[in-house]
Scaffold this motif. Structure first.
Motif, short mmCIF file in Angstrom:
data_model
loop_
_atom_site.label_atom_id
_atom_site.label_comp_id
_atom_site.label_asym_id
_atom_site.label_seq_id
_atom_site.Cartn_x
_atom_site.Cartn_y
_atom_site.Cartn_z
N UNK A 70 2.49 6.15 -2.34
CA UNK A 70 3.61 6.86 -2.71
C UNK A 70 3.97 7.09 -4.21
N UNK A 71 4.54 5.73 -4.69
CA UNK A 71 5.32 5.88 -5.77
C UNK A 71 4.20 5.99 -7.18
N UNK A 72 2.80 5.53 -6.83
CA UNK A 72 1.69 5.64 -7.96
C UNK A 72 0.75 7.06 -7.75
N UNK A 73 0.22 7.04 -6.71
CA UNK A 73 -0.49 8.09 -6.50
C UNK A 73 0.03 9.50 -6.27
N UNK A 74 1.33 9.55 -5.57
CA UNK A 74 1.96 10.42 -5.19
C UNK A 74 1.99 11.08 -3.89
N UNK A 75 1.63 10.58 -2.63
CA UNK A 75 1.63 10.83 -1.46
C UNK A 75 3.16 10.80 -0.97
N UNK A 76 3.31 11.59 0.24
CA UNK A 76 4.52 11.02 0.74
C UNK A 76 4.37 10.71 2.07
N UNK A 77 5.30 9.77 2.69
CA UNK A 77 5.24 9.39 4.08
C UNK A 77 5.36 10.46 5.14
N UNK A 78 4.58 10.39 6.12
CA UNK A 78 4.30 11.32 7.12
C UNK A 78 4.91 10.49 8.58
N UNK A 79 4.53 9.43 8.55
CA UNK A 79 4.93 8.46 10.04
C UNK A 79 5.11 7.06 9.22
N UNK A 80 6.03 6.37 9.92
CA UNK A 80 6.29 5.12 9.57
C UNK A 80 7.19 4.56 10.78
N UNK A 99 0.71 -1.09 0.00
CA UNK A 99 -0.01 -0.05 0.05
C UNK A 99 0.70 1.23 0.22
N UNK A 100 1.91 1.32 0.71
CA UNK A 100 2.91 2.47 0.71
C UNK A 100 3.43 2.68 -0.53
N UNK A 118 -13.67 8.12 -16.02
CA UNK A 118 -14.31 9.47 -15.54
C UNK A 118 -15.75 9.51 -16.12
N UNK A 119 -16.63 10.11 -15.23
CA UNK A 119 -18.09 10.16 -15.58
C UNK A 119 -18.39 11.68 -15.23
N UNK A 120 -19.05 12.40 -15.96
CA UNK A 120 -19.72 13.81 -15.55
C UNK A 120 -20.83 13.37 -14.78
N UNK A 121 -20.85 13.98 -13.42
CA UNK A 121 -21.93 13.62 -12.48
C UNK A 121 -22.54 15.21 -12.08
N UNK A 122 -22.71 16.07 -13.06
CA UNK A 122 -23.12 17.18 -12.71
C UNK A 122 -22.34 18.25 -12.31
N UNK A 123 -22.16 18.40 -10.99
CA UNK A 123 -21.05 19.34 -10.71
C UNK A 123 -19.66 18.82 -10.42
N UNK A 124 -19.68 17.49 -10.72
CA UNK A 124 -18.48 16.98 -10.36
C UNK A 124 -18.16 15.86 -11.39
N UNK A 125 -16.85 15.59 -11.76
CA UNK A 125 -16.53 14.33 -12.56
C UNK A 125 -15.75 13.39 -11.55
N UNK A 126 -16.17 11.92 -11.76
CA UNK A 126 -15.75 11.14 -10.88
C UNK A 126 -15.26 9.96 -11.65
N UNK A 127 -14.24 9.27 -10.97
CA UNK A 127 -13.70 8.09 -11.32
C UNK A 127 -13.56 7.30 -10.47
N UNK A 128 -13.33 5.64 -10.49
CA UNK A 128 -13.07 4.71 -9.37
C UNK A 128 -11.93 3.90 -10.05
N UNK A 129 -10.88 3.72 -9.11
CA UNK A 129 -9.70 2.79 -9.29
C UNK A 129 -9.58 1.89 -8.26
N UNK A 130 -8.91 0.74 -8.49
CA UNK A 130 -8.58 -0.29 -7.49
C UNK A 130 -7.12 0.06 -7.09
N UNK A 131 -7.09 0.22 -5.76
CA UNK A 131 -5.87 0.44 -5.18
C UNK A 131 -4.93 -0.46 -4.85
N UNK A 132 -5.16 -1.67 -5.56
CA UNK A 132 -4.31 -3.07 -5.56
C UNK A 132 -3.94 -3.72 -3.89
N UNK A 133 -4.67 -2.89 -2.97
CA UNK A 133 -4.64 -3.36 -1.57
C UNK A 133 -5.90 -3.50 -1.14
#
Length: 129
Positions: free
Chosen positions: A21-31, A16-17, A103-118
């Motif tokens: 981090x590597x795919x979605x682009x977050x960074x570690x805060x605590x480990x 998950x880390x 991606x789907x236009x849902x009115x005031x927002x656009x949404x998409x759903x991914x599998x996080x592999x975890x």
């Protein structure tokens, strides 16, 4: 009152880390090691003091049935806001990420759903401009 931490259950904290981090682009805060697990949080790179996402081990007996039901119904267990869902979808598909909903236009927002592999479905959302 404010939200400072939220969590997502993951099958494997290290996998998950790498994804968050590597795919979605977050960074570690605590480990912080805690036996065979860790207090493992990530934050957006541009918000190092923002809300932390805890990558929580999923071994509790209630987690499996909950996540299975959510996944079967196509319901994300986490929602992430991005500037442009269409652009983020293209970037992540190029990195091999599997989307269960493009991606789907849902009115005031656009949404998409991914599998996080975890073990989770994650919804990306952006406001329509």
């Amino acid at each position: 009152m404010r939200i400072t931490l939220t969590s997502v259950f993951v099958d494997d904290q290290r996998a998950a880390l790498a994804f968050y981090t590597d795919v979605l682009g977050f960074e570690v805060k605590h480990d912080v090691p805690l036996g065979e697990d860790a207090w493992l949080t990530v934050v957006p790179r541009d918000q190092p003091d923002g809300v932390e996402l805890l990558l929580e081990p999923s071994r509790h007996r209630a987690v499996g049935p909950f996540r299975a039901a959510m996944r079967e119904d196509g319901i994300p267990t986490l929602v992430l806001t991005v500037d442009d869902v269409v652009a983020e979808h293209a970037r992540l598909v190029a990195r091999g990420v599997v989307f269960t909903q493009p991606p789907v236009d849902a009115g005031e927002v656009t949404v998409a759903i991914l599998d996080d592999t975890c073990g989770n479905l994650v919804q990306l959302v952006s406001t329509v401009q």
